[in-house]
Design an enzyme around this catalytic site. Structure first.
Site, mmCIF file in Angstrom:
data_model
loop_
_atom_site.group_PDB
_atom_site.id
_atom_site.type_symbol
_atom_site.label_atom_id
_atom_site.label_comp_id
_atom_site.label_asym_id
_atom_site.label_seq_id
_atom_site.Cartn_x
_atom_site.Cartn_y
_atom_site.Cartn_z
ATOM 1 N N SER A 209 0.837 -1.207 0.000
ATOM 2 C CA SER A 209 0.000 0.000 0.000
ATOM 3 C C SER A 209 0.871 1.256 0.000
ATOM 4 O O SER A 209 1.677 1.441 -0.912
ATOM 5 C CB SER A 209 -0.961 -0.052 1.188
ATOM 6 O OG SER A 209 -1.938 0.955 1.103
ATOM 7 N N ASP A 340 -9.853 -3.434 -6.007
ATOM 8 C CA ASP A 340 -9.289 -2.743 -4.842
ATOM 9 C C ASP A 340 -10.076 -1.453 -4.586
ATOM 10 O O ASP A 340 -10.091 -0.560 -5.429
ATOM 11 C CB ASP A 340 -7.811 -2.427 -5.100
ATOM 12 C CG ASP A 340 -7.081 -1.898 -3.864
ATOM 13 O OD1 ASP A 340 -7.707 -1.186 -3.066
ATOM 14 O OD2 ASP A 340 -5.887 -2.188 -3.722
ATOM 15 N N HIS A 369 -8.231 -4.702 -1.040
ATOM 16 C CA HIS A 369 -7.001 -3.989 -0.670
ATOM 17 C C HIS A 369 -6.312 -4.737 0.459
ATOM 18 O O HIS A 369 -6.828 -4.810 1.581
ATOM 19 C CB HIS A 369 -7.321 -2.557 -0.233
ATOM 20 C CG HIS A 369 -6.090 -1.730 0.001
ATOM 21 N ND1 HIS A 369 -5.276 -1.320 -1.036
ATOM 22 C CD2 HIS A 369 -5.508 -1.267 1.147
ATOM 23 C CE1 HIS A 369 -4.256 -0.615 -0.537
ATOM 24 N NE2 HIS A 369 -4.375 -0.583 0.779
#
Length: 398
Positions: A209, A340, A369
Site C-alpha cells: 500500500s 481494490d 485492498h
C-alpha cells in the site's frame, strides 16, 4: 403451491444462483501479467519473464496462476476488512522478532524488526527480504506476519526485516517530524544499514500500500545504483491524489469504514507523538486538526506542514511513485486487484509496465485492498511473493 414448497423452491433457486456465481468467480480468477514485449536479462542471462513463467507457478500457468477468494469473503469489502476485524478480536502472534533501532542523520529513529531474531540466526550470507508496511502500519500487521512466516520457513529459510518508520509500531519519534509516503531518505538509510551489516546477502524489498508507493519511488530514484536486487509492490496506490480522491467519494463504505479506519491510525500516530512534534519550528493549527475528517485534511494540516509542502496536492504530486517508475532498473513485480476499493485499478500506470523491461504487473480480478484471502488463515499473495524472491535469488549474482 404450499408455503413449504415455495420455501424449498426459493432455496433451490438461491443455491443454484450461488453455484453460478461461484463458477463465474472461478472462471475470472486467472492472474493476468502485463509486461514489455522483451523483458530484462537477469545476471545469469535468463529473461525475467522466462524466469517468472518457469519458477513462479502462482503467477504463470492456467491451472496454478489463480486467485479464488474464500467463499466466506466473496466481495472486495469483505476481503479488505477481514484482517482488521480479525485483529480487533485477537491480534496474531505468528512470528518472533528482535528489534534493532537505528538513528538517521537528522536524529530520527527507525525500528528494524528481524525475523528470525538475530540471536537465533548468526550472521551469514543468506538472502534478506525487507518488508515495508502500509499507512501507519508495522511489523504486527497480519499481512506482514503471514508473509514473514512463509519467507522464514521451509523451503525458503530467508532472513527478513520489517522496516518500521518513525512513530510506527512502537518506535519513538525523536525529531519533530513523522514519516510520509515519499520519505525515501529514511528507507534508503535503512537499506544502506542492512547492506553494510550483511554485505554478502542479496536483498529484495517489498512494500504494501503506502509502503509500496515509497519502495517503488525509492527504486525508481536509485535507478542503476539501487542496492536492492529486486522489489515487490503489493496494492500500490501509484497516484496518491487519485487514491485520496477515491476515498472521498461519498459512499457508505468510504464514510463509515475506510476513511474512519485509516484516519484513526493516523490520528493516533499524531496524538501519541504530539508533544515532540510541537517542539519543532512548524506551528500546527491544533483546533483545525481536532476537526480532521479525511485523509486529505490530515495531509493538508499535518503532513504538508511538517515537510514543507504547499498543501496535500503538492505533497501528492511530488511523491506519487508512478512518475519514477521509468527509472526502475531492477526486477520489479507489482501485484494489484481490479476490485481494490482503496487503490482503483484505473490509476495503475499500465503504459510504463508495457515499456520498462524490468517491470511485471500481476493483475487479479479479485482481492480487495491487502486482502487476497483464499481461506480464513492466509493470503494468496504470500505465495507469489515467496516464489518471486526465490527466483530472483537463484538468478542474481552476489
Amino acid at each position: 403451491m404450499s408455503p413449504n414448497s415455495l420455501i424449498a423452491a426459493a432455496g433451490v433457486a438461491a443455491a443454484g444462483a450461488l453455484v453460478v456465481l461461484r463458477k463465474r468467480t472461478i472462471d475470472d480468477s486467472e492472474v493476468c501479467l502485463l509486461h514489455a514485449p522483451q523483458t530484462a536479462t537477469m545476471d545469469d542471462g535468463a529473461k525475467l519473464l522466462d524466469v517468472v513463467n518457469a519458477e513462479c507457478p502462482s503467477l504463470a500457468g492456467p491451472a496454478t496462476a489463480r486467485f479464488v477468494p474464500s467463499m466466506a469473503l466473496p466481495t472486495a469489502d469483505l476481503q479488505t476488512c477481514f484482517s482488521a476485524v480479525r485483529e480487533r478480536f485477537g491480534r496474531l502472534r505468528l512470528v518472533e522478532y528482535e528489534r534493532e533501532l537505528i538513528t538517521t542523520k537528522d536524529g530520527g529513529t527507525i525500528g528494524l524488526d528481524w525475523s528470525p531474531p538475530l540471536a537465533q540466526m548468526p550472521a551469514d550470507g543468506r538472502p534478506i527480504v525487507l518488508l515495508s508496511p502500509g499507512l501507519s502500519g508495522g511489523s504486527q500487521e497480519t499481512y506482514v506476519q503471514t508473509t514473514v512466516n512463509r519467507l522464514t520457513s521451509e523451503p525458503y529459510n530467508f532472513r527478513t526485516v520489517v522496516v518500521n518508520f518513525r512513530g510506527c509500531a512502537g518506535v519513538q519519534v525523536t525529531t519533530p517530524i513523522l514519516y510520509n509516503g515519499g520519505l525515501t531518505s529514511d528507507y534508503g538509510y535503512a537499506v544502506d544499514h542492512i547492506h553494510r551489516r550483511y554485505p554478502s546477502s542479496k536483498l529484495v524489498g517489498i512494500g504494501y500500500s503506502l509502503g509500496a508507493n515509497l519502495v517503488t519511488k525509492y527504486v525508481g530514484e536509485q535507478g542503476e545504483r539501487c542496492p536492492l536486487d529486486a522489489a515487490i509492490s503489493v496494492c500500490n496506490p501509484y497516484d496518491l491524489a487519485a487514491s485520496s480522491d477515491a476515498l472521498e467519494v461519498p459512499t457508505f463504505r468510504n464514510r463509515r469504514i475506510y476513511t474512519p479506519a485509516m484516519l484513526l491510525g493516523l490520528m493516533k500516530l499524531y496524538r501519541r507523538h504530539r508533544k515532540i512534534i510541537e517542539t519543532g519550528p512548524v506551528e500546527l493549527d491544533v483546533e483545525a486538526i481536532n476537526s480532521i475528517s479525511s485523509i486529505r485534511q490530515f495531509d493538508d494540516l499535518i503532513t504538508a506542514k511538517l515537510f514543507g509542502y504547499k498543501d496535500s496536492t503538492d505533497y501528492y504530486r511530488q511523491n506519487s511513485c508512478a512518475q519514477f517508475m521509468a527509472g526502475i532498473s531492477i526486477p520489479f513485480l507489482a501485484i494489484s486487484a481490479m476490485d481494490d476499493p482503496v487503490c482503483p485499478e484505473d490509476i495503475i500506470p499500465r503504459e510504463v509496465f508495457r515499456t520498462n523491461p524490468h517491470l511485471i504487473l500481476a493483475l487479479t480480478q479479485y482481492g480487495g485492498h491487502l486482502g487476497y484471502h483464499e481461506n480464513l488463515s492466509s493470503s494468496w499473495f504470500e505465495r507469489p511473493i515467496a516464489e518471486f524472491c526465490a527466483a530472483i535469488f537463484r538468478h542474481t549474482s552476489a
